[in-house]
Design an enzyme around this catalytic site. Structure first.
Site, PDB file in Angstrom:
ATOM      1  N   ASP A  44      33.621  51.837  43.746  1.00  0.00           N
ATOM      2  CA  ASP A  44      32.817  51.846  42.388  1.00  0.00           C
ATOM      3  C   ASP A  44      31.674  51.106  42.576  1.00  0.00           C
ATOM      4  OD1 ASP A  44      34.229  49.321  43.407  1.00  0.00           O
ATOM      5  OD2 ASP A  44      35.433  49.416  41.438  1.00  0.00           O
ATOM      6  N   ASN A  85      43.484  41.989  35.012  1.00  0.00           N
ATOM      7  CA  ASN A  85      44.113  42.794  33.837  1.00  0.00           C
ATOM      8  C   ASN A  85      44.779  44.081  34.376  1.00  0.00           C
ATOM      9  OD1 ASN A  85      41.851  44.116  34.703  1.00  0.00           O
ATOM     10  ND2 ASN A  85      40.870  44.107  32.764  1.00  0.00           N
ATOM     11  N   HIS A 128      43.560  46.072  36.552  1.00  0.00           N
ATOM     12  CA  HIS A 128      42.771  47.472  36.906  1.00  0.00           C
ATOM     13  C   HIS A 128      42.747  47.406  38.292  1.00  0.00           C
ATOM     14  CE1 HIS A 128      38.612  44.655  37.259  1.00  0.00           C
ATOM     15  NE2 HIS A 128      39.092  44.663  38.434  1.00  0.00           N
ATOM     16  N   GLU A 171      40.165  50.252  33.661  1.00  0.00           N
ATOM     17  CA  GLU A 171      40.626  49.174  32.907  1.00  0.00           C
ATOM     18  C   GLU A 171      41.824  49.614  32.149  1.00  0.00           C
ATOM     19  OE1 GLU A 171      39.235  46.343  33.195  1.00  0.00           O
ATOM     20  OE2 GLU A 171      37.054  46.543  33.759  1.00  0.00           O
TER      21      GLU A 171
HETATM   22  C1  F6R Z   1      36.341  46.216  43.635  1.00  0.00           C
HETATM   23  C2  F6R Z   1      37.076  46.819  42.670  1.00  0.00           C
HETATM   24  C3  F6R Z   1      37.763  45.912  41.806  1.00  0.00           C
HETATM   25  C4  F6R Z   1      38.426  44.715  42.399  1.00  0.00           C
HETATM   26  C5  F6R Z   1      39.338  43.810  41.569  1.00  0.00           C
HETATM   27  C6  F6R Z   1      39.890  42.624  42.434  1.00  0.00           C
HETATM   28  O1  F6R Z   1      35.731  47.255  44.233  1.00  0.00           O
HETATM   29  O2  F6R Z   1      37.261  48.163  42.651  1.00  0.00           O
HETATM   30  O3  F6R Z   1      39.090  46.560  41.219  1.00  0.00           O
HETATM   31  O4  F6R Z   1      39.343  45.163  43.663  1.00  0.00           O
HETATM   32  O5  F6R Z   1      38.675  43.366  40.621  1.00  0.00           O
HETATM   33  O6  F6R Z   1      38.661  41.694  42.775  1.00  0.00           O
HETATM   34  P1  F6R Z   1      38.751  40.289  43.527  1.00  0.00           P
HETATM   35  O7  F6R Z   1      39.323  40.982  44.749  1.00  0.00           O
HETATM   36  O8  F6R Z   1      37.576  39.936  43.439  1.00  0.00           O
HETATM   37  O9  F6R Z   1      39.818  39.612  42.685  1.00  0.00           O
END
Ligand code: F6R
Length: 241
Positions: A67, A136, A138, A143
């Protein structure tokens, strides 16, 4: 699903790096799907150390990131392209021309999303996709929703995600409101999936995602249906299982 519980973040990171390094050793031309965020930083540190020690060679590896924020230039230090360069690509012997991150500087979603999935397909598909887990539920920026999105698409970020990501910006107002993300179909198309999760604050989400029902309101729950998915948790993240 294969769940591995590591003692702490350092061990979780080492285990995840070993799985990736082993994949690259066995398939030097493999296509890796990569993630940003706090959780994989330790995994990347281990891969950088392994590469510097001559234990893994990225010269023929291709990568596709999950992403990118819409509206950020690649050189913006909050962009995911910048994150990947500074945490991994600048420190290993990868050919940057083979590294792909959705082009957040292009506001034309149609010009970014379908071509991204086509590029993944023409590279032969993703061999191993690394994922983190959002509070959440995701994965990527998929989401909670009423259905699982299929391909790479543009999303409006939820308030929870904006607040969670604001820790990396000066304030929540600076967090972009939209992102490009691989879809659940793109992620599920990877031949192998590796999820890293750390910390007690993710424990409830881990339990919901990996021992609750599969539903798009908890996007990561879909990984229960993947035929080759490994989840590496530290003890704190596993504490509600
Ligand atoms: C990052 C991504 C997100 C993160 C998720 C967890 O490329 O796609 O889904 O993996 O938000 O983020 P952290 O590791 O910062 O808790």
């Amino acid at each position: 699903m294969n769940i591995i519980i590591a003692d702490d973040y350092e061990k979780m990171s080492r285990i995840a790096a070993d799985i990736i390094a082993e994949k690259v050793r066995n398939q030097p031309k493999c296509v890796l799907g990569l993630a940003t965020g706090s959780t994989p930083i330790g995994t990347y540190e281990n891969l950088v150390a392994d590469c510097k020690a001559g234990k893994v060679d990225f010269s023929d590896v291709t990568t596709f990131n999950l992403d990118e924020y819409v509206g950020l230039q690649p050189e913006n230090d909050q962009s995911y392209r910048y994150f990947m360069n500074t945490n991994l690509f600048d420190h290993v012997n990868i050919d940057k021309a083979r590294t792909h991150v959705p082009d957040g500087s292009n506001p034309d979603a149609a010009a970014v999303c379908e071509p991204y999935d086509e590029a993944i397909a023409s590279a032969g598909g993703i061999e191993l996709q690394l994922l983190g887990l959002g509070h959440n539920g995701h994965i990527g920026f998929n989401e909670p929703a009423d259905e699982f999105p299929v391909g790479t698409h543009i999303v409006d970020l939820t308030e929870t995600t904006i607040q969670a990501n604001s820790r990396l910006f000066d304030n929540a107002d600076q967090v972009p409101r939209q992102a490009y993300t691989m879809g659940i179909g793109t992620i599920m198309g990877a031949r192998e999936v590796l999820v890293v999760v750390s910390g007690e604050d993710k424990a409830e989400t881990v339990a919901l995602a990996f021992s609750g029902p599969v539903r798009p309101q908890v996007p990561a729950s879909v990984l229960q249906l993947h035929p080759n998915c490994t989840i590496v948790l530290d003890k704190a993240a596993a504490s509600a299982l």
